[in-house]
Design an enzyme around this catalytic site. Structure first.
Site, PDB file in Angstrom:
ATOM      1  N   GLY A  99      14.139  27.891  17.719  1.00 30.43           N
ATOM      2  CA  GLY A  99      13.970  28.807  17.503  1.00 30.43           C
ATOM      3  C   GLY A  99      12.893  29.183  18.449  1.00 30.43           C
ATOM      4  O   GLY A  99      11.864  29.871  18.761  1.00 30.43           O
TER       5      GLY A  99
ATOM      6  N   GLY B 169      12.344  32.911  16.320  1.00 32.57           N
ATOM      7  CA  GLY B 169      12.467  34.312  15.565  1.00 32.57           C
ATOM      8  C   GLY B 169      10.717  34.663  14.699  1.00 32.57           C
ATOM      9  O   GLY B 169      10.362  35.473  14.435  1.00 32.57           O
ATOM     10  N   GLU B 170       9.994  33.628  14.338  1.00 36.85           N
ATOM     11  CA  GLU B 170       8.617  33.616  14.405  1.00 36.85           C
ATOM     12  C   GLU B 170       7.576  32.453  14.886  1.00 36.85           C
ATOM     13  O   GLU B 170       6.770  32.804  14.920  1.00 36.85           O
ATOM     14  CB  GLU B 170       8.115  33.141  12.430  1.00 36.85           C
TER      15      GLU B 170
END
Length: 203
Positions: free
Chosen positions: A161, A163-164
């Site tokens: 991941g 994204g954040e």
């Protein structure tokens, strides 16, 4: 909370906060992220509080490892915090879209500074007092810091991941930088001037 607690322990032990983490970590991916962000930042070790206003933090989200450094300036008369620089390094495996990942990291820094410094919903009974951006202040371009991002080269690893992960440690790294600058420890966000002044008085 975890990263503030680690900083508290490093300070009590009289050890530089980066060195303290590196000595106690076994996770090689986190160690490499911390070394990468320190290199990008041009970090010089010092025991905290050093008066320089430099903070360190790290974390793990979406199977991605991420490390942070920040430099702040704190006006001890007003409690106003200005974030001067933020550096972030993350290991997200194979980075499929480096430009997209970079934009996400910079967006996370910006959004994270909002919840860290200004964004707060205030209630009076059951009434929400914040009805617009005049009282609920989001980050403005005029107070955003210099941002430096490092995506570790992991072409032989599966993608994870992106994204954040870079948002998760912004509050911690700024809190730790405020402590390094002033000796004051904040335990609540947003770190408004009033809360910073209160913490300085208790330091």
């Amino acid at each position: 909370a975890r990263e503030s607690q680690i900083d508290i322990m490093a300070s009590a032990a009289g050890i530089d906060p980066l060195e303290f983490r590196l000595k106690n970590l076994k996770d090689e991916k986190m160690i490499e992220c911390l070394k990468a962000v320190a290199d990008k930042f041009g970090y010089v070790p010092a025991k905290s509080p050093s008066g320089r206003g430099i903070g360190v933090a790290c974390g793990h989200d979406a199977n991605t490892w991420v490390a942070f450094m920040a430099e702040v300036d704190v006006d001890k008369g007003t409690g106003k915090v200005k974030v001067l620089r933020v550096a972030v390094a993350q290991d997200m495996g194979l980075c499929v879209n480096p430009q997209g990942a970079l934009i996400q990291m910079e967006g996370c820094i910006m959004m994270g500074l909002g919840y860290t410094l200004t964004e707060e919903i205030q209630f009076e009974g059951g009434n929400v007092k914040n009805r617009g951006f005049d009282t609920y202040e989001i980050p403005r371009f005029s107070w955003l810091p210099e941002m430096e991002c490092v995506i570790l080269d992991r072409k032989d690893k599966p993608p994870t991941g992106g994204g954040e992960p870079a948002i998760i440690g912004i509050g911690a790294v700024v809190a730790n930088a405020i402590h390094d600058a002033t000796g004051a420890r904040l335990y609540r966000m947003p770190m408004t001037p009033a809360r910073v002044l209160e913490a300085i008085k208790k330091a």
